[in-house]
Structures are given as C-alpha cells and as structure tokens.
Design an enzyme around this catalytic site. Structure first.
Site, PDB file in Angstrom:
ATOM      1  N   SER A 144     -63.762 -39.277 -49.451  1.00 44.27           N
ATOM      2  CA  SER A 144     -64.167 -39.052 -48.447  1.00 44.27           C
ATOM      3  C   SER A 144     -64.967 -38.530 -47.620  1.00 44.27           C
ATOM      4  O   SER A 144     -65.183 -37.528 -47.631  1.00 44.27           O
ATOM      5  CB  SER A 144     -63.855 -40.352 -47.783  1.00 44.27           C
ATOM      6  OG  SER A 144     -64.201 -40.925 -46.635  1.00 44.27           O
ATOM      7  N   TYR A 157     -56.198 -42.910 -41.573  1.00 42.01           N
ATOM      8  CA  TYR A 157     -57.161 -42.624 -43.043  1.00 42.01           C
ATOM      9  C   TYR A 157     -57.984 -40.859 -43.518  1.00 42.01           C
ATOM     10  O   TYR A 157     -57.596 -40.262 -44.601  1.00 42.01           O
ATOM     11  CB  TYR A 157     -58.366 -44.077 -42.903  1.00 42.01           C
ATOM     12  CG  TYR A 157     -59.278 -44.108 -44.362  1.00 42.01           C
ATOM     13  CD1 TYR A 157     -58.247 -44.193 -45.631  1.00 42.01           C
ATOM     14  CD2 TYR A 157     -60.238 -43.143 -44.837  1.00 42.01           C
ATOM     15  CE1 TYR A 157     -58.962 -44.275 -46.534  1.00 42.01           C
ATOM     16  CE2 TYR A 157     -60.920 -43.547 -45.319  1.00 42.01           C
ATOM     17  CZ  TYR A 157     -61.051 -43.858 -46.840  1.00 42.01           C
ATOM     18  OH  TYR A 157     -61.590 -44.349 -47.993  1.00 42.01           O
TER      19      TYR A 157
END
Length: 253
Positions: A144, A157
């Site tokens: 990501s 995250y």
C-alpha cells in the site's frame, strides 16, 4: 505478446471475491492463467467463480482461512497433490480498522496483523515449499502507499503494510536463488469496498484529488497491468521490488 502471456499457469489470489482481488484474478485470467479464487464466504466465492467462468476465464474456488496456518497448508498441499502446481500467488487478503492509536483495541490490532501480515507469510511459505523444488514461481504481495506514508487513525494498518514491503524484500533475498520472483504492488487510493466510506466522503475525496498529482481516485482495473507484468516472463529479473501504483501521491509533497 509472449512476454506477458500467462497461458498454462495457475494463479491463486487470496481475498478475491471482490475489489482488488477479484480485479486481479480477472486480469490474470484474461492473460491466459487459470485462476483460483479464495475467500471465507462460500456464497460470495461461488458467485465470483461463476462470474469469471461466464466471461470465459478458467476459474475455480480454493476456500480457506488465510489466518489459519493449518488450513492454509492443507489447502495448498491438497491442491498441489490433486490438481497440480500453483505457479503464481497473489497475497491480497487484507482488512482495515480505524481508530485513535492511544485507544486502539489490542484485539483489533492482533486481528489486523494476522489478516494483513501473518496470512501473507503463511500462504507464501506454503506455496514456496512447492515452488522451490520446481525452481520457478511468482509471488506478488499487495502492499500500500501506507507502506511508506501514514495518516491519522490508521497507524496499525500502516505498520502492517510496512511489514508487507519488508517481508517482500526478505522473500526475494531468501528465495530468488531458488528461481522465485517475489515482488509487491503498492496501490494508492482506489475505489474498493474497503474504502467505501472514504469514497462517499466529499471532504476526503476533495482532499485526495488535490493531494494526488493524477487528481482522482484509482480504478481497480488500473492495477491489472502491474500484476500481469510481475507474474509474466517480462519481469524475469525483477525481484524484491515494491511497485507503487498511486497516481503519483508518493512522489509529491
């Protein structure tokens, strides 16, 4: 082009009943691969498989819980024994949980790390044990932009996606000598079910469009080219690389 032809290969895509995972499975299938869809919801899994089959893609289900190492090994070993090699693995399964770091639930942190990091290790290890003797295999982990950037409320995250990027480099370091190519794709902000609340937030979308040089959200289909490249002969000497597909957001202040 032969450089991007995946005919004769079998690709396992975890978390592939919707969103990025399903788009990547479809793209790999269109490039000639047979695809194995994975998910924990049997109804969604069957629906996704049927949808790809209706498009002329060779698709089947391989349902297991990516956070359960025993289930992972049984599923991968069973498929290898009964149906043949898994040539390509896309580690896509993941989740998000937002909240202030000082109040973040430790159980939610553990669940997020198990889903985003442990699963990638479990499934990659299970597949690599078969790929190594064949001296061939492609592993693509989904990282990501949060592998190198952070925003308020998603520190765990961010930690998990940073771990995925570093785990990818570790996989390449250990397994490239055995003929495996291990890389990652780091998507920017894409319109997915995981981001549905952000997509629906006009204030966030306005911020994102201003912050991203391309000036918009990404569409999941725009990840397919990068995935096919990393799974195909075209990337035969690419290893340990994290390919950012983010509209330029990590390139710009």
């Amino acid at each position: 082009m032969e450089l991007f032809d995946l005919s004769g290969r079998t690709a396992l895509v975890t978390g592939s009943t919707m969103g990025i995972g399903l788009a990547l499975a479809r793209g790999l299938g269109q490039a000639g691969a047979s695809v194995l869809l994975n998910g924990r919801n049997p109804d969604r899994l069957a629906e996704a498989v049927a949808g790809l089959q209706a498009e002329g893609i060779t698709a089947a289900a391989l349902g297991f819980d990516v956070t359960d190492v025993a289930e992972v090994r049984a599923a991968v070993d069973g498929h290898e024994a009964e149906h043949g090699p898994i040539d390509i693995l896309i580690n896509n399964a993941g989740m998000q949980h937002r909240g202030p770091l000082e109040d973040f639930d430790p159980e939610a942190f553990d669940r997020l790390m198990r889903t985003n990091v442990y699963s990638a290790f479990y499934v990659a290890q299970a597949c690599a044990r078969h790929m190594i003797p064949r001296k061939a295999g492609r592993i693509v982990n989904i990282a990501s932009v949060q592998s190198k950037l952070a925003r308020p409320g998603i520190a765990p995250y961010t930690a998990s996606k940073g771990a995925i990027s570093n785990l990818t480099m570790g996989m390449a370091t250990d397994w490239a000598r055995h003929g495996l190519n291990c890389n990652a794709i780091a998507p920017g902000y894409f319109k997915t079910p995981l981001n549905a609340a952000l997509v629906a937030d006009p204030e966030f979308s306005a911020w994102l469009e201003k912050r991203t040089p391309a000036g918009r959200w990404g569409e999941v289909e725009e990840l397919v080219g990068a995935c096919v490249f990393l799974c195909a002969p075209a990337s035969s000497f690419v290893n340990g690389h994290v390919l950012f597909v983010d509209g330029g957001i990590t390139a710009s202040l």
